[in-house]
Scaffold this active site. Structure first.
Site, short mmCIF file in Angstrom:
data_model
loop_
_atom_site.label_atom_id
_atom_site.label_comp_id
_atom_site.label_asym_id
_atom_site.label_seq_id
_atom_site.Cartn_x
_atom_site.Cartn_y
_atom_site.Cartn_z
N CYS A 1 -2.07 2.82 3.44
CA CYS A 1 -2.76 1.58 4.08
C CYS A 1 -3.71 2.27 5.18
CB CYS A 1 -1.80 0.77 4.98
SG CYS A 1 -2.24 -0.74 5.40
N ASP A 2 -4.63 1.52 5.54
CA ASP A 2 -5.89 2.08 6.28
C ASP A 2 -5.67 3.07 7.20
OD1 ASP A 2 -6.60 -0.27 4.91
OD2 ASP A 2 -7.51 -1.33 6.53
N LYS A 3 -5.00 3.19 8.21
CA LYS A 3 -4.82 3.93 9.38
C LYS A 3 -4.23 5.21 8.96
CE LYS A 3 -6.89 0.92 11.36
NZ LYS A 3 -6.91 -0.16 10.15
N ASP B 1 -2.07 -3.37 7.84
CA ASP B 1 -3.06 -4.21 8.61
C ASP B 1 -2.92 -5.47 8.13
OD1 ASP B 1 -3.70 -1.78 9.55
OD2 ASP B 1 -5.69 -1.76 9.04
N SER C 1 -11.80 -5.93 9.49
CA SER C 1 -11.52 -5.44 8.46
C SER C 1 -12.46 -4.77 7.64
CB SER C 1 -10.44 -6.29 7.68
OG SER C 1 -10.24 -6.13 6.58
N CYS D 1 -5.45 -2.45 -0.65
CA CYS D 1 -6.26 -3.73 -0.96
C CYS D 1 -7.41 -3.25 -1.93
CB CYS D 1 -6.70 -4.28 0.36
SG CYS D 1 -5.39 -5.02 1.53
N CYS E 1 0.92 -1.13 -0.05
CA CYS E 1 -0.02 0.02 0.02
C CYS E 1 0.78 1.17 0.11
CB CYS E 1 -0.85 0.06 1.23
SG CYS E 1 -1.58 -1.62 1.41
N GLU F 1 -8.59 -5.54 14.48
CA GLU F 1 -9.47 -6.26 13.58
C GLU F 1 -9.18 -7.89 13.37
OE1 GLU F 1 -8.27 -4.57 9.84
OE2 GLU F 1 -8.91 -2.48 10.38
#
Length: 558
Positions: A123-125, A82, A472, A195, A50, A446
């Site tokens: 990435c996510d955060k 993640d 997730s 993702c 990511c 998650e």
């Protein structure tokens, strides 16, 4: 608040000769120093696909800033993968990293007195963390996403990393060979990028467009598409432009802008993490946002996009037909977005949408509001005796609206995963995973490894899972997270015992522990708070300062 941040505090006057000398050591000229400074933050690292490309993209943002008459200054922040942290102790660091990212960007901007910021995240955060810092600083700011990964193709089927997690469950159940598992592993993630489904990163990127902090069309181009570099360049240009016009996050992040973000979350069938992160971002923007607002907007917003994990398509497919703007334009046309909200373009949402073309005819990825996948959105908030402060569930793709079963209780995710792997979870069970909340975990892990294993074993529609942790964006099935109050502070989930009946109704918005009130109170008298899992370091600090998931699980000293 910006607190009077200005690069002129650092570079003007004879007393600042030492400061100018240090800048000149890095190659800056007097002309460079005469311009406003723009921080270019990114979360580039080798922890995850990511983020692996973000440093090269930052160069494009810097070029855009410089070509537009400002001086860019690059700096990095952390980002947790993640996907790689999933399913073990490392996932406890994920949500904590959101706070560290926001704090680190704030500190860099304050320390060096940069006038504005372009923030890149993958990435996510890192997405909400970057936007939270922007709201906190209230300096001219443009957010830009690193882009989605391309899908892996195996036997004509598009794969994401979630397919690998679910394949593990299929392998454990004896339904998939080791060779087939290896083929999926080798194929699912072919390139740089986040993702591929409408998981958390793509959800938050979509929200960045809808809320007005990112350029229109910036969410969907893949990471390695040439348009991505161009979008990052134009984001640098846009930041230099709003430095001149004076538009700040406080002009953009209004209550109505958050309503727009909630609408796009539901229209896309996005991740439940979007709820948590919007609550956190609203707090930074000093906007009062509550679960009731999420439900009010959800109920009036149709689910339009047939996106994985609950649906059929990945972000790259949505990009091919026009990306997030076509969804936003459909909502706007039906009066479901506030068109007068300001954005980083210096124009309103409605003005930005004027040039958006219609999607190609006969495409099946995005429905019109007149014929939606569901007439109401999919990010559902529940309340009841098991979750007095609330809980969340994503209903996209689950094809049922109620579940009643017997509790199977686990005090750690690993214990639940081991039971699933052994085949010890039966049809009709409600798997309860507790002491995984903001303070109890800490960090609200998650549960993708566990939920995907259940789906891979064919139990996705035969069991439910309830946790004070998180899921997730790739999770699918009857999975309820963010249960609050959490077990660690004595919430009702701490009092559940094996065999208790639990009922969940997404249509009515309820989640109840079917145990007499007097028995619950008797158990409460026997309960005591366990010792924290960490007594030092970043996780201990987070556990000491974190609030309820119902308020974004943010840290606060108030």
């Amino acid at each position: 608040m910006s607190g009077g941040i200005s690069s002129r505090n650092v570079v003007e006057g004879t007393a600042r000769a030492p400061h100018r000398a240090m800048y000149k050591a890095m190659g800056l000229t007097d002309e460079d120093l005469s311009r406003q400074f723009v921080g270019v933050s990114h979360a580039g690292n080798e922890a995850t696909p990511c983020n692996i490309h973000l440093q090269s993209l930052a160069a494009e943002a810097k070029r855009g800033v410089s070509d537009s008459g400002a001086t860019p200054r690059e700096f990095g922040t952390i980002a947790v993968s993640d996907g790689i942290a999933m399913g073990h102790e490392g996932m406890k660091s994920s949500l904590v990293s959101r706070e560290v990212i926001a704090d680190s960007i704030e500190l860099m901007m304050r320390a060096h007195q940069y006038d504005g910021i372009v923030g890149l995240a993958g990435c996510d955060k890192s997405l909400p963390g970057t936007m939270m810092a922007m709201a906190r600083l209230d300096l001219p700011a443009v957010f830009v996403y690193g882009g989605t990964i391309m899908p892996g193709i195996l036997d004509g089927r598009e794969l994401t990393v979630v397919d690998v997690y679910e394949a593990v469950g299929s392998y454990d159940a004896g339904n998939l060979s080791a060779e087939d598992l290896k083929n999926i592993e080798n194929t699912a993630c072919p390139s740089a990028g986040s993702c591929g489904g409408m998981f958390t990163a793509n959800t938050m990127a979509s929200i960045s467009e809808a809320i007005g902090l990112a350029l229109p069309g910036s969410a969907s181009p893949p990471a390695e598409d040439p348009r991505r570099a161009d979008m990052v360049y134009r984001s640098g240009v846009a930041c230099a432009s709003i430095l001149k016009s004076g538009i700040r996050p406080s002009d953009i992040l209004t209550f109505e802008a958050f309503e727009n973000a909630i609408a796009i979350l539901n229209a896309l069938g996005g991740s439940t993490n979007g709820i948590l992160h919007l609550l956190a971002l609203a707090g930074e923007a000093d906007i009062s946002l509550e679960y009731a607002d999420f439900e009010r907007i959800r109920r009036r917003t149709p689910h339009l996009a047939d996106m994985k994990p609950g649906g059929s398509y990945v972000m790259n497919s949505l990009d091919k037909i026009g990306g997030i703007p076509i969804v936003m334009k459909a909502l706007l046309r039906h009066g479901l977005l506030h068109g007068d909200c300001m954005t980083v373009t210096g124009r309103t949402i409605a003005e930005n949408m004027e040039s958006v073309p219609a999607p190609p005819p006969n495409q099946t990825i995005v429905r019109g509001p007149e014929s939606p996948l569901h007439h109401s959105g999919t990010a559902v908030v529940l309340h009841g005796t098991l979750a007095p402060e609330g809980a969340v569930i994503k209903t996209a793709g689950i094809q049922m609206d109620r579940f009643r079963g017997r509790a199977r209780v686990f005090d750690r995710e690993e214990h639940a995963f081991e039971a699933v792997s052994r085949g010890d979870i039966d049809e009709g069970d409600v798997v309860v995973i507790r002491y995984e909340g903001p303070r109890g975990g800490p960090g609200m892990r998650e549960m993708l490894a566990t939920t995907a294993a259940l789906v891979g074993q064919g139990l996705g529609r035969k069991v439910a899972l309830v946790t004070d942790g998180r899921f997730s964006g790739g999770t699918r099935g009857f999975m309820v997270g963010h249960v609050a109050p959490e077990a660690f502070v004595g919430g009702p989930i701490a009092l559940v015992r094996d065999g208790d009946a639990i009922s969940i109704d997404t249509d009515q918005g309820t989640i109840d522990l079917e145990v007499p009130a007097e028995e619950v109170e008797r158990r409460r008298g026997e309960w005591s708070q366990p010792a924290p899992n960490y007594d030092s370091g970043a996780l201990a600090k987070y556990a000491a300062l974190a609030g309820s998931a119902a308020r974004g699980a943010v840290t606060s000293v108030r």
